[in-house]
Design a protein around this motif. Structure first.
Motif, PDB file in Angstrom:
ATOM      1  N   ALA A  24       0.835  -1.207   0.000  1.00 34.55           N
ATOM      2  CA  ALA A  24       0.000   0.000   0.000  1.00 34.55           C
ATOM      3  C   ALA A  24       0.867   1.255   0.000  1.00 34.55           C
ATOM      4  O   ALA A  24       0.590   2.221  -0.727  1.00 34.55           O
ATOM      5  CB  ALA A  24      -0.932  -0.008   1.208  1.00 34.55           C
ATOM      6  N   ARG A  42       1.593   4.611  -2.642  1.00 34.88           N
ATOM      7  CA  ARG A  42       1.577   6.024  -2.255  1.00 34.88           C
ATOM      8  C   ARG A  42       2.774   6.788  -2.821  1.00 34.88           C
ATOM      9  O   ARG A  42       2.835   8.010  -2.730  1.00 34.88           O
ATOM     10  CB  ARG A  42       1.540   6.152  -0.725  1.00 34.88           C
ATOM     11  N   LEU A  70      -3.347   9.380  -3.630  1.00 36.65           N
ATOM     12  CA  LEU A  70      -4.557   8.584  -3.821  1.00 36.65           C
ATOM     13  C   LEU A  70      -5.642   8.896  -2.805  1.00 36.65           C
ATOM     14  O   LEU A  70      -6.812   8.587  -3.023  1.00 36.65           O
ATOM     15  CB  LEU A  70      -4.196   7.096  -3.749  1.00 36.65           C
ATOM     16  N   LEU A 113      -6.389   1.225  -2.443  1.00 37.41           N
ATOM     17  CA  LEU A 113      -5.396   2.109  -3.059  1.00 37.41           C
ATOM     18  C   LEU A 113      -5.028   1.614  -4.457  1.00 37.41           C
ATOM     19  O   LEU A 113      -4.796   2.420  -5.370  1.00 37.41           O
ATOM     20  CB  LEU A 113      -4.149   2.201  -2.185  1.00 37.41           C
ATOM     21  N   LYS A 135      -7.742   2.758  -6.768  1.00 37.73           N
ATOM     22  CA  LYS A 135      -7.613   4.190  -7.042  1.00 37.73           C
ATOM     23  C   LYS A 135      -6.451   4.451  -7.998  1.00 37.73           C
ATOM     24  O   LYS A 135      -6.536   5.313  -8.883  1.00 37.73           O
ATOM     25  CB  LYS A 135      -7.412   4.956  -5.736  1.00 37.73           C
ATOM     26  N   SER A 136      -5.377   3.712  -7.817  1.00 43.43           N
ATOM     27  CA  SER A 136      -4.216   3.887  -8.677  1.00 43.43           C
ATOM     28  C   SER A 136      -4.542   3.518 -10.118  1.00 43.43           C
ATOM     29  O   SER A 136      -4.134   4.207 -11.069  1.00 43.43           O
ATOM     30  CB  SER A 136      -3.048   3.035  -8.163  1.00 43.43           C
ATOM     31  N   TYR A 157      -6.885  -1.966   2.773  1.00 43.40           N
ATOM     32  CA  TYR A 157      -6.127  -0.730   2.535  1.00 43.40           C
ATOM     33  C   TYR A 157      -5.404  -0.806   1.195  1.00 43.40           C
ATOM     34  O   TYR A 157      -5.507   0.094   0.346  1.00 43.40           O
ATOM     35  CB  TYR A 157      -5.144  -0.554   3.692  1.00 43.40           C
TER      36      TYR A 157
END
Length: 719
Positions: free
Chosen positions: A514, A518, A523, A556, A559-560, A552
């Protein structure tokens, strides 16, 4: 190597702690000088160690600027001393600098550990200065020390007290006799051929028990007690409430003086001393001195039963935690929903209904042993965070300060303690904490043991890593397993421990993946991680921890993929420490309004290696010793350098939490790194839990100015 000729001159070794084996070092051929005996007009170097760190340590840093020394010996007694060690190693490479590890109790294991560390000091100092000590240099006569207290004695006990202030106390207390038990007079003694601590300072677990016995034996001779913790000396400040109760128990007058080291204005101190001595004389003439009084059991076992059945309509913490249930589904991320749901259930149900399964602990304590034994760990810092989020922290902090906890102590611990004092959480039946990073954990563990008879275990983690320290911590983990077995009444199943550690490895893997995501375009708002996901890593070791970390990572990842490689112009921040948890709008302002996104926060950083399931205890030891606020300070600086590069950071924000010594105490490293990288850095002074004194507008102004520095490249280009 300095290459001193032993016959020609003696190297000068400075020391700060009175556990320093002065006589033995001098027998080796050195001249020694105690920093506490130096009087000077030196001022603290501006911009290095912060103002909220121990004033004695800050004074000693100033002493190093001009005093002729060849070496300095420090003791691992507190976070402030660790940060001084960092500074000396980084800024004074010309000095021999050695950190001696200290035990926390007087068991056979810890006596042996102390002796080994003294032996290491002797070996290292002789090797560094390249000479062979004279024969029999270490031989000392057996010197069992027994304090000699005469009638009408004013007993002064505390940490570092400057020579000027000592003279003032002796002047004002005349014609009474004065006995000083402070950091400049306390001694390490040779007994039965070994070094032992016979007068424990407040850092030691047996301090209050020793003090109780001392008062019982000498109560008719003691006219009064002056308790003198140096400003920001956490060990002595956390012990004060227990000391106060003992003085009440034996009906001995007590005066507390918490002053900055090298304090120059004595008007207020003189007035307080005069008033105290007048009251002492009055009580003495009236015949009140020395009578033992039983302390009401209302704060002990009798009250514990009330607290453990404290679910009623007056429990405001309970009420507001129940209200959180209504908003959980509105929270922005699945992992956050899972974490918050678990915490609501814990504090509104499990902590009350299954008290025998609850074990209190702190943020750096590995919890796999607890999970594998069927226990539910409760994180005291997490508890404090909820009091702030629910706008209750000010009240609970005031409650703690009312029983004697200093205003300068960490608000995380005071808020948690206030909940217990106010019947809003049950008194812990057991607490097992790790000593590293935070001196407040041992302070609270000792207080709960002294006042409520809570079963306690303190894992004493050394500062440096070597084989002796590794073996010492490993033995303590084995003792922790024995302690947990006695606490639960069940034998530890090593296969269950390995399974818990396997779950940690699995959760750790998702968590790291995760954080890899980032590194790309932001994100989600990073303050959500600071506020809501701190408790997630505390679930590692359980299946829920794996589920949270997986959720988590997967969210992410989604979203990525939706971003499809989009690159934004958002400014990217590395955030160090926590944030004001009582005010969410300030963090939203930083990210939403100023478009400065927190892409990495140090609280969520996984610093330990994957557990080796074939060697579970060794792996737990390695994790404890691997924290980046221990050991070589340059490795910590390099960690920050790597993070700024990996996360393509534009600037660093360091939140300087008022009550913390460990993390703000290393802020100078962040400033140095930022200067080397030509990167803006913002130090925000404030408090994570205590809203008193907080100014939202002032903090916004500082954030706005910081944003301008982040955009300076665009400004220069545009002009």
């Amino acid at each position: 190597m300095c290459g001193y000729q032993y016959e020609d001159e003696k190297p000068i070794i400075g020391y700060l702690c009175s556990y320093f084996p002065k006589k033995a070092i001098e027998n080796l051929g050195f001249e020694t000088i105690a920093f506490s005996e130096i009087t000077s007009n030196t001022s603290h170097r501006k911009g290095d160690l912060p103002v909220n760190i121990c004033s004695y340590v800050r004074y000693c840093q100033g002493i190093l600027e001009y005093t002729k020394l060849d070496g300095i010996v420090l003791f691992n007694c507190c976070n402030a001393m660790q940060r001084l060690y960092d500074w000396v190693k980084s800024h004074r490479p010309d000095l021999f600098c050695h950190m001696v590890e200290l035990p926390r109790n007087d068991s056979a294991l810890n006596q042996s550990y102390l002796q080994k560390n003294i032996d290491i000091l002797f070996k290292d100092i002789c090797n560094y200065f390249q000479f062979i000590p004279p024969k029999e240099a270490l031989s000392l006569e057996n010197d069992i020390f027994v304090p000699h207290i005469e009638d009408d004695t004013i007993y002064v006990i505390g940490s570092a007290v400057s020579p000027i202030l000592k003279d003032k106390i002796e002047e004002y207390t005349k014609p009474n006799k004065v006995y000083m038990n402070i950091c400049s007079s306390r001694n390490i003694r040779a007994a039965d051929g070994n070094f032992r601590i016979q007068e424990p300072c407040a850092r030691m677990e047996w301090f209050t028990g020793w003090f109780d016995s001392f008062l019982a034996e000498n109560r008719t001779k003691l006219k009064g007690i002056i308790y003198m913790p140096c400003q920001h000396c956490d060990s002595f400040l956390f012990s004060y409430p227990s000391v106060r109760r003992l003085c009440i128990k034996y009906n001995i007058p007590l005066l507390e003086i918490e002053e900055g080291y090298k304090h120059t204005g004595f008007g207020q101190i003189s007035t307080r001393l005069e008033a105290f001595l007048e009251s002492v004389d009055f009580k003495s003439k009236a015949g009140y001195r020395g009578n033992s009084e039983e302390i009401s059991s209302g704060s002990r076992t009798a009250d514990m039963d009330i607290k453990n059945n404290g679910l009623d309509g007056r429990n405001v913490f309970q009420q507001r935690m129940n209200l959180v249930r209504a908003i959980v589904q509105k929270l922005p991320m699945e992992a956050i929903k899972m974490v918050v749901n678990n915490q609501v259930e814990l504090f509104t149900n499990k902590i009350w209904s299954t008290p025998e399964k609850i074990i209190w602990t702190n943020m750096v304590m590995p919890v796999e042993i607890f999970y594998s034994s069927g226990l539910i760990p409760v994180n005291m810092e997490l508890v404090a965070g909820w009091t702030a989020s629910l706008q209750l922290s000010k009240h609970f902090i005031s409650k703690s300060e009312g029983v004697g906890f200093s205003s300068s102590l960490c608000s995380y611990h005071k808020a948690t303690m206030g909940l217990i004092l106010e019947n809003c959480l049950p008194v812990p039946k057991g607490i097992a904490i790790s000593s590293h990073i935070c001196d407040g954990g041992p302070g609270i563990a000792n207080y709960l043991r002294d006042i409520y008879k809570t079963e306690s275990f303190i894992l004493n983690v050394p500062f440096n890593t070597n084989q002796i320290n590794f073996s010492y911590v490993k033995k303590q983990f084995e003792m922790l397993i024995d302690w947990v077995e006695r606490y639960t009444g069940n034998k530890t199943d090593m296969e269950k421990l390995k399974e818990s550690m396997r779950l940690t490895n699995q959760a750790r893997d998702y968590w790291i993946k995760a954080f890899e995501l980032r590194k790309g375009d932001p994100l989600f708002y990073g303050h959500l991680s600071l506020r809501n996901l701190f408790g997630a890593t505390f679930l590692f070791g359980s299946q829920l921890g794996v589920d949270v970390a997986r959720a988590y990572y997967e969210q992410l990842l989604q979203k990525s993929e939706e971003n499809n490689g989009h690159k934004s112009t958002k400014k990217r921040l590395l955030w160090i420490h926590f944030a004001p948890l009582y005010n969410n709008s300030i963090m939203e302002y930083l990210e939403k309004e100023l478009d400065c996104w927190i892409v990495m926060d140090i609280t969520g950083y996984i610093y330990w290696e994957e557990y080796d399931l074939e060697h579970p205890i060794d792996s737990l030891v390695k994790r404890s010793l691997s924290h980046f606020y221990l050991g070589n300070p340059m490795e910590r600086k390099e960690l920050y350098r790597r993070l700024t590069k990996k996360y393509t950071v534009d600037g660093i924000v360091h939140f300087m939490h008022n009550g913390c010594r460990a993390i703000p105490g290393a802020a100078w490293q962040v400033r140095e790194l930022a200067a080397e990288l030509d990167m803006p850095v913002l130090e925000l002074t404030g408090d994570c839990i205590d809203p008193r004194g907080f100014s939202e507008e002032q903090m916004k102004l500082r954030m706005e100015a910081f944003k301008e520095t982040l955009g300076r490249d665009l400004f220069v280009s545009g002009s």
